[in-house]
Design a protein around this motif. Structure first.
Motif, short mmCIF file in Angstrom:
data_model
loop_
_atom_site.label_atom_id
_atom_site.label_comp_id
_atom_site.label_asym_id
_atom_site.label_seq_id
_atom_site.Cartn_x
_atom_site.Cartn_y
_atom_site.Cartn_z
N THR A 187 -1.23 12.67 -11.64
CA THR A 187 0.00 13.53 -12.29
C THR A 187 0.24 13.10 -13.56
N SER A 188 -0.02 14.15 -14.68
CA SER A 188 -0.08 14.00 -16.03
C SER A 188 1.69 14.13 -16.62
N THR A 189 1.71 13.16 -17.66
CA THR A 189 3.14 13.39 -18.11
C THR A 189 3.15 14.50 -19.35
N GLY A 190 1.81 14.91 -19.63
CA GLY A 190 1.75 15.86 -20.53
C GLY A 190 1.38 15.24 -22.25
N ASP B 22 0.90 -1.28 -0.03
CA ASP B 22 0.20 -0.01 0.11
C ASP B 22 0.93 1.24 -0.06
N LEU B 23 0.62 2.16 -1.16
CA LEU B 23 1.55 3.37 -1.03
C LEU B 23 0.50 4.46 -0.83
N ALA B 24 0.92 5.49 -0.83
CA ALA B 24 -0.14 6.65 -0.68
C ALA B 24 -1.16 6.82 -1.74
N TYR B 25 -0.99 6.31 -2.70
CA TYR B 25 -2.17 6.42 -3.96
C TYR B 25 -2.71 5.11 -4.01
N GLY B 26 -2.32 4.07 -3.14
CA GLY B 26 -3.14 2.90 -3.43
C GLY B 26 -2.18 1.71 -3.56
N GLN B 27 -2.75 0.55 -4.09
CA GLN B 27 -1.94 -0.61 -4.10
C GLN B 27 -0.95 -0.57 -5.35
N GLN B 28 0.07 -1.13 -5.04
CA GLN B 28 1.34 -1.18 -5.98
C GLN B 28 2.04 -2.45 -5.82
N VAL B 29 2.34 -2.98 -7.24
CA VAL B 29 3.14 -4.18 -7.20
C VAL B 29 4.61 -3.68 -7.11
N LEU B 30 5.03 -4.66 -6.31
CA LEU B 30 6.82 -4.26 -6.02
C LEU B 30 7.57 -5.13 -6.93
N TRP B 31 8.51 -4.62 -7.52
CA TRP B 31 9.19 -4.97 -8.87
C TRP B 31 10.67 -5.11 -8.26
N ARG C 122 9.62 9.90 -21.35
CA ARG C 122 9.96 9.15 -20.38
C ARG C 122 9.04 9.24 -18.80
N LYS C 123 9.06 8.15 -18.24
CA LYS C 123 8.01 8.18 -17.07
C LYS C 123 8.51 7.26 -15.98
N GLY C 124 7.90 7.62 -14.73
CA GLY C 124 8.46 6.55 -13.59
C GLY C 124 9.38 7.38 -12.98
N TYR C 125 9.68 8.71 -13.21
CA TYR C 125 11.02 9.52 -12.67
C TYR C 125 10.54 10.05 -11.41
N ASN C 126 9.20 10.05 -10.77
CA ASN C 126 8.82 10.74 -9.68
C ASN C 126 9.18 9.72 -8.63
N PRO C 127 9.91 9.85 -7.52
CA PRO C 127 10.76 8.81 -6.68
C PRO C 127 9.42 8.07 -6.04
N GLU C 128 8.20 8.67 -5.82
CA GLU C 128 7.48 8.16 -4.74
C GLU C 128 6.13 7.66 -5.64
N ILE C 129 6.05 7.88 -7.12
CA ILE C 129 5.01 7.50 -7.56
C ILE C 129 5.29 6.58 -8.99
N SER D 9 4.70 4.87 -12.82
CA SER D 9 3.95 5.33 -14.06
C SER D 9 4.10 4.08 -14.90
N TYR D 10 3.18 3.15 -15.18
CA TYR D 10 3.02 2.25 -15.96
C TYR D 10 2.63 2.89 -17.57
N SER D 11 1.72 4.01 -17.23
CA SER D 11 1.09 4.53 -18.31
C SER D 11 1.99 5.72 -18.73
N GLY D 12 2.01 5.94 -20.10
CA GLY D 12 2.69 7.09 -20.64
C GLY D 12 2.18 8.45 -20.61
N PHE D 13 0.69 8.09 -19.84
CA PHE D 13 -0.05 9.69 -19.75
C PHE D 13 -0.05 10.18 -18.61
N LEU D 14 -0.67 9.11 -17.68
CA LEU D 14 -0.78 9.41 -16.27
C LEU D 14 0.02 8.42 -15.27
N GLU D 15 0.58 9.21 -14.12
CA GLU D 15 1.26 8.29 -13.44
C GLU D 15 0.09 7.57 -12.44
#
Ligand code: VGL
Ligand code: ZN
Length: 216
Positions: free
Chosen positions: A136-139, A80-89, A116-123, A125-131
């Motif tokens: 949080t949008s990639t734009g 469980d992370l701040a934004y919900g369930q996360q698989v650990l890799w 590029r995506k997944g650069y936010n240390p706390e979040i 980002s599987y998607s290229g659009f939204l973390e």
């Protein structure tokens, strides 16, 4: 059932190729089974599209999605992370490392953008659009809209994570969206591929075969 019509890419179509990076290929830190099988169909398809974009998973060391960041936790467990369930890799695609590089076997000199995506240390980002916080949008949606694209074609690694989430977000952003199944491969951890397929079908993402895409 895959849909059987043929499709001729036009100037308002864009092909988004997800995460063809050494860590997802055989021998990599998070190798996707048969991951290298996508390269030949992707290279063939990319020649048919005028507009091609790439995504690149791009994590800082100690990223929140890494099992190693959470003492006592193992890869493929949930947390469980701040934004919900996360698989650990396993640690993968660390910024600037060889495993994070896009495969040199990709033969797409005309690719126009690497997102590029997944650069936010706390979040994550599987998607290229939204973390993964889903806020949080990639734009990327704005970029595609500003360029006038209407259809988005998705392929790459992994079908059930980054390709599926990118396709779902493309659809949610208003693009007619296609996932090219034989140009993608899955991780399939704990039923993730069946869940992703159900989500894609429910959302109205077209699941197609690369043979359906033909030049004019
Ligand atoms: C991916 C898990 C973690 C992917 C990226 O590219 O599908 N999967 N990071
Ligand atoms: Zn990742």
């Amino acid at each position: 059932m895959a849909e059987q019509t043929t499709i001729t890419p036009t100037d308002t179509d864009v092909f988004i190729i997800t995460d063809i990076q050494y860590d997802f290929l055989p021998g990599g830190a998070l190798a996707v089974p048969e991951g290298d099988a996508v390269i030949a169909p992707i290279n063939r398809l990319a020649r048919i599209f005028r507009h091609v974009l790439l995504t690149q998973d791009w994590h800082p060391k100690g990223h929140a999605s890494f099992a190693s960041t959470h003492p006592g936790r193992k890869p493929f467990e949930m947390i469980d992370l701040a934004y919900g369930q996360q698989v650990l890799w396993p640690d993968h695609c660390i910024q600037g490392t060889p495993g994070a590089e896009i495969s040199r076997e990709l033969d797409i000199p005309h690719a126009q953008l690497v997102i590029r995506k997944g650069y936010n240390p706390e979040i994550d980002s599987y998607s290229g659009f939204l973390e993964a916080d889903r806020r949080t949008s990639t734009g990327l949606a704005g970029y595609l809209k500003e360029r006038g694209f209407r259809r988005v074609f998705c392929a790459g690694l992994a079908t059930d994570f980054c390709v599926a989430w990118t396709a779902l977000d493309a659809k949610a952003a208003g693009f007619d969206t296609y996932l090219i199944e034989d140009a993608s491969r899955a991780i399939d951890a704990n039923g993730s591929l069946a869940r992703a397929r159900a989500d894609l079908e429910a959302a109205g993402v077209h699941i197609i075969d690369s043979s359906q895409i033909v030049r004019k």
